[in-house]
Design an enzyme around this catalytic site. Structure first.
Site, PDB file in Angstrom:
ATOM      1  N   GLU A   1      49.139  41.110  32.275  1.00 34.42           N
ATOM      2  CA  GLU A   1      47.666  41.142  32.329  1.00 34.42           C
ATOM      3  C   GLU A   1      47.222  42.042  31.187  1.00 34.42           C
ATOM      4  O   GLU A   1      47.340  43.266  31.269  1.00 34.42           O
ATOM      5  CB  GLU A   1      47.194  41.723  33.673  1.00 34.42           C
ATOM      6  CG  GLU A   1      47.545  40.878  34.884  1.00 34.42           C
ATOM      7  CD  GLU A   1      46.663  39.639  35.019  1.00 34.42           C
ATOM      8  OE1 GLU A   1      45.638  39.527  34.323  1.00 34.42           O
ATOM      9  OE2 GLU A   1      47.018  38.765  35.828  1.00 34.42           O
TER      10      GLU A   1
ATOM     11  N   CYS B   1      38.965  45.529  31.218  1.00 30.37           N
ATOM     12  CA  CYS B   1      39.457  44.427  30.391  1.00 30.37           C
ATOM     13  C   CYS B   1      38.489  43.259  30.395  1.00 30.37           C
ATOM     14  O   CYS B   1      38.514  42.434  29.499  1.00 30.37           O
ATOM     15  CB  CYS B   1      40.825  43.984  30.892  1.00 30.37           C
ATOM     16  SG  CYS B   1      40.805  43.668  32.655  1.00 30.37           S
TER      17      CYS B   1
ATOM     18  N   LYS C   1      55.533  52.543  37.453  1.00 27.36           N
ATOM     19  CA  LYS C   1      55.331  53.613  36.489  1.00 27.36           C
ATOM     20  C   LYS C   1      53.845  53.643  36.185  1.00 27.36           C
ATOM     21  O   LYS C   1      53.331  52.794  35.461  1.00 27.36           O
ATOM     22  CB  LYS C   1      56.120  53.325  35.196  1.00 27.36           C
ATOM     23  CG  LYS C   1      56.147  54.522  34.262  1.00 27.36           C
ATOM     24  CD  LYS C   1      56.151  54.156  32.804  1.00 27.36           C
ATOM     25  CE  LYS C   1      54.828  53.753  32.284  1.00 27.36           C
ATOM     26  NZ  LYS C   1      53.715  54.704  32.470  1.00 27.36           N
TER      27      LYS C   1
ATOM     28  N   GLU D   1      38.950  44.918  20.818  1.00 25.30           N
ATOM     29  CA  GLU D   1      38.439  45.381  22.106  1.00 25.30           C
ATOM     30  C   GLU D   1      37.899  46.813  21.902  1.00 25.30           C
ATOM     31  O   GLU D   1      38.648  47.700  21.504  1.00 25.30           O
ATOM     32  CB  GLU D   1      39.642  45.391  23.062  1.00 25.30           C
ATOM     33  CG  GLU D   1      39.347  45.603  24.495  1.00 25.30           C
ATOM     34  CD  GLU D   1      40.631  45.573  25.353  1.00 25.30           C
ATOM     35  OE1 GLU D   1      41.725  45.869  24.846  1.00 25.30           O
ATOM     36  OE2 GLU D   1      40.506  45.263  26.546  1.00 25.30           O
TER      37      GLU D   1
END
Ligand code: NAD
Length: 480
Positions: free
Chosen positions: A253, A287, A177, A382
């Site tokens: 992850e 990331c 997906k 983040e």
């Protein structure tokens, strides 16, 4: 005019063919705001259909000799590279990665397929010595089963091949997906798997605009034996909880908040060269991007000035322009977060050295902030954007402590000329990845382990570690 004709696949790729969905959703170009295509908005019923096709495909794919699986993967790798320019353009169009970086991502992504094609001929079982002369033991590696792979928009191809490559090599089958912001690259890659001769149902790609509802059949179904997810920690936790009901294997992850430690003995020319890659690549939307700079007070002024010069010289523009170095943010929500983090830091006393403006659309000027201190949002969350906040430190212990003061543990970087310090600090950093004088630890590198500790995730992708995630060990003991 462009030499390469854009080609969009917009239906769902189910059971080896294309299928329309009852509804479609819009995919837009973040550089211009224009709609690029309308894509199948797959329903939970379509998810169930894909699950049935995957279960059927798995029963034969797992029996295909690994060598044959490897041959198909190699053909897929070749096709991905033959279509490098088309895939790169799709990425630039749908999520705003600069065309030059997008070409690099295609090569990086295809590298996983090539690596795992080769690994197919190295999947050996093991004989285990027994204490008894009349017994023999064997550890046999078997495919985990049908895999549900949920992937993000920031690496629309590499985050798919990093999962699908090892999964197919291991004998698993995958339903992917893709992110709703970047389904076109994923669908194009699925077409290439088909052209490579990939058997029906081994890889299926189903986009949707309602990921939670669409995903529910996967979590309810015992036959889905693994979830592999790349995305935010927030969503990762939800999917981890949902996987518990049927005890699926998981690889997660998740988000990062990478610190960069610049010591007084660092070679500043080299440091800035490396920082260029880790900070501005993909507009800071990776990331493992540098999120927090801890710089020794004796060099902080020079480092800040030179980083600001670097930032100010970057060419911001449409991702498809060859000269562009920094494209747009992917969506309004992402831009809003960057604006909020910078405003919060300035309100709390940081100094704007360069950038700090949103010139229109989804663009944001590369920004450097100095005088950043604990308590500012930018050191806690983040940012996922082109902002470099600089904090000063006096001692190594203080820098390591600040770097480790995070719920995340994905990647960290340190710059020093002192070999002892390089060892000491890399061992002290609570991160899954440490770049020592290296801002690009994964450049074209599918053979190394990628993954985090703490709330950055579970498991590793890449190299032999990435393959193990899709294998389960069966112990066979035999009396002779
Ligand atoms: P996201 O978590 O919002 O979305 C990731 C994927 O999850 C998308 O496909 C989305 O449709 C899907 N999703 C969202 N809610 C869901 C739900 N309730 N059920 C099922 N699926 C759902 O993340 P994003 O914005 O696409 O990506 C950015 C994030 O990914 C950042 O946090 C970044 O650090 C992280 N990331 C991590 C790595 C890594 O390797 N650790 C790599 C790339 C990106």
């Amino acid at each position: 005019m462009t030499a390469v004709q854009d080609k969009f696949y917009t239906d769902a790729f189910i059971a080896g063919g294309w299928k329309a969905a009852p509804r479609t959703f819009s995919v837009t170009n973040p550089s211009t705001g224009a709609e690029i295509a309308r894509v199948a908005d797959c329903t939970p019923e379509m998810a169930k259909e894909a699950i049935e096709a995957a279960v059927t495909a798995f029963s034969s794919w797992k029996k295909v000799p690994p060598y044959e699986r490897g041959k198909l993967l190699r053909r897929w790798f070749e096709l991905l590279m033959e279509h490098q320019e088309k895939l790169a353009r799709l990425m630039a169009l749908e999520m705003g990665k600069t065309i030059k970086e997008a070409r690099g991502e295609v090569a990086y992504a295809a590298g996983f397929v090539e690596f795992y094609a080769d690994e197919c001929s190295r999947m050996n079982d093991e004989i285990i010595p027994s204490k008894f002369p009349h017994k023999r033991g064997m550890a046999r590696y078997e495919a985990v089963g049908v895999v549900y792979a949920v992937t993000p928009w920031n690496f629309p191809l590499a985050m798919i091949t990093r999962k699908v490559g090892p999964a197919l090599a291991a004998g698993c089958v995958v339903i992917n997906k893709p992110a709703e912001l970047s389904p076109l690259t994923a669908l194009y890659a699925a077409q290439l798997w088909r052209e490579a001769g990939g058997p029906e149902g081994t890889l299926q790609v189903l986009p949707t605009n309602d990921p939670a509802a669409f995903s529910s059949p996967f979590f309810a179904d015992d036959r889905i034996r693994k979830l592999t997810f790349t995305g935010s920690t927030e969503v990762g936790k939800i999917l981890y909880r949902q996987s518990a009901a049927t005890m699926k294997r998981v690889s997660l992850e998740l988000g990062g908040h990478a610190p960069v430690l610049v010591f007084a003995d660092a070679d500043l020319d080299k440091t800035l060269e490396q920082v260029f890659f880790t900070k501005w690549r993909n507009n800071g939307q990776t990331c493992i991007t540098a999120n927090r700079f801890y710089v020794h007070s004796s060099i902080a002024e020079e480092f800040g000035r030179r980083l600001s010069e670097q930032a100010a010289a970057l060419i911001v523009g449409d991702a498809l322009e060859e000269s562009t170095q920094v494209g747009p943010l992917v969506e309004q929500q992402g831009l809003d977060k960057v604006v909020r983090h910078v405003a919060d830091a300035l309100e709390k006393g940081a100094t704007l050295m360069t950038g700090g403006t949103a010139p229109g659309g989804l663009f944001y000027t590369p920004t450097v902030l100095s005088g950043v201190k604990a308590g500012m949002l930018i050191l806690e969350e983040e940012t996922f954007g082109p902002v470099a906040p600089i904090v000063t430190f006096e001692t190594e212990e203080e820098a390591v402590q600040a770097a480790n003061n995070s719920a995340y543990g994905l990647s960290a970087y340190l710059f020093t000329s002192d070999l002892s310090r390089a060892w000491r600090v890399s061992e002290a950093l609570e991160y899954g990845i440490v770049g020592v004088n290296d801002g690009a630890p994964f450049a074209m590198n599918p053979q190394s382990p990628f993954g985090g500790v703490k709330q950055s995730g579970i498991g590793r992708e890449g190299g032999r570690w990435g393959l193990e995630e899709y294998l389960s060990v069966k112990y066979i003991s035999m009396g002779i």
